[in-house]
Design a protein around this motif. Structure first.
Motif, PDB file in Angstrom:
ATOM      1  N   ILE A 115       0.832  -1.195   0.000  1.00  0.00           N
ATOM      2  CA  ILE A 115       0.000   0.000   0.000  1.00  0.00           C
ATOM      3  C   ILE A 115       0.869   1.247   0.000  1.00  0.00           C
ATOM      4  O   ILE A 115       0.745   2.099  -0.865  1.00  0.00           O
ATOM      5  CB  ILE A 115      -0.952   0.024   1.223  1.00  0.00           C
ATOM      6  CG1 ILE A 115      -1.859  -1.215   1.216  1.00  0.00           C
ATOM      7  CG2 ILE A 115      -1.762   1.299   1.255  1.00  0.00           C
ATOM      8  CD1 ILE A 115      -2.729  -1.367   0.004  1.00  0.00           C
ATOM      9  N   GLU A 116       1.752   1.322   0.964  1.00  0.00           N
ATOM     10  CA  GLU A 116       2.640   2.474   1.083  1.00  0.00           C
ATOM     11  C   GLU A 116       3.735   2.119   2.062  1.00  0.00           C
ATOM     12  O   GLU A 116       3.454   1.607   3.142  1.00  0.00           O
ATOM     13  CB  GLU A 116       1.838   3.679   1.601  1.00  0.00           C
ATOM     14  CG  GLU A 116       2.357   4.997   1.155  1.00  0.00           C
ATOM     15  CD  GLU A 116       1.443   6.141   1.562  1.00  0.00           C
ATOM     16  OE1 GLU A 116       1.172   6.972   0.699  1.00  0.00           O
ATOM     17  OE2 GLU A 116       1.009   6.192   2.724  1.00  0.00           O
TER      18      GLU A 116
ATOM     19  N   LEU B  84      -1.473  -4.951   2.170  1.00  0.00           N
ATOM     20  CA  LEU B  84      -2.766  -5.614   2.258  1.00  0.00           C
ATOM     21  C   LEU B  84      -2.538  -7.032   1.757  1.00  0.00           C
ATOM     22  O   LEU B  84      -2.096  -7.243   0.631  1.00  0.00           O
ATOM     23  CB  LEU B  84      -3.814  -4.914   1.386  1.00  0.00           C
ATOM     24  CG  LEU B  84      -5.191  -5.562   1.348  1.00  0.00           C
ATOM     25  CD1 LEU B  84      -5.826  -5.582   2.736  1.00  0.00           C
ATOM     26  CD2 LEU B  84      -6.090  -4.836   0.366  1.00  0.00           C
TER      27      LEU B  84
ATOM     28  N   ILE C 175      -4.377  -6.291   7.045  1.00  0.00           N
ATOM     29  CA  ILE C 175      -3.467  -5.160   6.889  1.00  0.00           C
ATOM     30  C   ILE C 175      -2.302  -5.397   7.835  1.00  0.00           C
ATOM     31  O   ILE C 175      -2.491  -5.506   9.050  1.00  0.00           O
ATOM     32  CB  ILE C 175      -4.149  -3.821   7.201  1.00  0.00           C
ATOM     33  CG1 ILE C 175      -5.282  -3.577   6.208  1.00  0.00           C
ATOM     34  CG2 ILE C 175      -3.127  -2.679   7.165  1.00  0.00           C
ATOM     35  CD1 ILE C 175      -6.104  -2.351   6.507  1.00  0.00           C
TER      36      ILE C 175
ATOM     37  N   ILE D 148      -9.986  -1.092   2.839  1.00  0.00           N
ATOM     38  CA  ILE D 148      -9.645   0.219   2.284  1.00  0.00           C
ATOM     39  C   ILE D 148     -10.150   1.337   3.191  1.00  0.00           C
ATOM     40  O   ILE D 148      -9.441   2.314   3.448  1.00  0.00           O
ATOM     41  CB  ILE D 148     -10.200   0.369   0.861  1.00  0.00           C
ATOM     42  CG1 ILE D 148      -9.418  -0.547  -0.079  1.00  0.00           C
ATOM     43  CG2 ILE D 148     -10.138   1.809   0.382  1.00  0.00           C
ATOM     44  CD1 ILE D 148     -10.032  -0.708  -1.446  1.00  0.00           C
TER      45      ILE D 148
ATOM     46  N   LEU E  71      -7.759   1.609   5.975  1.00  0.00           N
ATOM     47  CA  LEU E  71      -6.511   2.238   5.550  1.00  0.00           C
ATOM     48  C   LEU E  71      -6.662   3.753   5.474  1.00  0.00           C
ATOM     49  O   LEU E  71      -5.766   4.496   5.887  1.00  0.00           O
ATOM     50  CB  LEU E  71      -6.071   1.687   4.191  1.00  0.00           C
ATOM     51  CG  LEU E  71      -5.511   0.280   4.211  1.00  0.00           C
ATOM     52  CD1 LEU E  71      -5.469  -0.302   2.804  1.00  0.00           C
ATOM     53  CD2 LEU E  71      -4.138   0.259   4.841  1.00  0.00           C
TER      54      LEU E  71
ATOM     55  N   ILE F 160      -4.364   2.918  -3.662  1.00  0.00           N
ATOM     56  CA  ILE F 160      -4.854   1.622  -3.187  1.00  0.00           C
ATOM     57  C   ILE F 160      -5.664   0.947  -4.278  1.00  0.00           C
ATOM     58  O   ILE F 160      -5.429  -0.210  -4.616  1.00  0.00           O
ATOM     59  CB  ILE F 160      -5.692   1.786  -1.913  1.00  0.00           C
ATOM     60  CG1 ILE F 160      -4.827   2.242  -0.742  1.00  0.00           C
ATOM     61  CG2 ILE F 160      -6.418   0.472  -1.564  1.00  0.00           C
ATOM     62  CD1 ILE F 160      -5.620   2.708   0.470  1.00  0.00           C
TER      63      ILE F 160
ATOM     64  N   ASN G  60      -3.844  -0.584  -7.234  1.00  0.00           N
ATOM     65  CA  ASN G  60      -3.042  -1.765  -6.943  1.00  0.00           C
ATOM     66  C   ASN G  60      -3.858  -3.010  -6.650  1.00  0.00           C
ATOM     67  O   ASN G  60      -3.303  -4.095  -6.524  1.00  0.00           O
ATOM     68  CB  ASN G  60      -2.106  -1.490  -5.750  1.00  0.00           C
ATOM     69  CG  ASN G  60      -0.962  -0.608  -6.128  1.00  0.00           C
ATOM     70  OD1 ASN G  60      -0.266  -0.867  -7.091  1.00  0.00           O
ATOM     71  ND2 ASN G  60      -0.794   0.467  -5.394  1.00  0.00           N
TER      72      ASN G  60
END
Length: 84
Positions: A5-6, A11, A20, A48, A51, A78, A81
């Motif tokens: 995700i970052e 995820l 997560i 999501i 997140l 998100i 991806n």
């Protein structure tokens, strides 16, 4: 599935749920990566939403407009991806 995700937040999924996880860069004595679980979710949509909540809580933005721009960028990242 394992989607970055970052940074070190991912995820992941197994046969029952979406998870997560935040990896901390360390490994245990068996060589497995160590991580913190932020939550277990039954759908990608609920993951999501969580997140985005994490992003809001960690944000350093000082105006609502800047926060919304940041959240929109994260949400698009998100969604781009994840193939559902």
């Amino acid at each position: 599935m394992k989607v970055q995700i970052e940074g070190n937040v991912f995820l992941e999924s197994d046969s029952l749920q979406f998870i997560i996880k935040e990896y901390n860069g360390n490994v245990d004595k068996h060589g497995r990566e160590l991580y913190k679980v932020h939550g277990y979710f039954s759908t990608t949509n609920s993951a999501i939403k969580y997140l985005l909540k994490m992003k809001i809580m960690a944000s350093t933005q000082h105006t609502l407009e800047k926060l919304l721009v940041e959240l929109e960028r994260v949400e698009q990242s998100i969604l781009s991806n994840i193939s559902v």
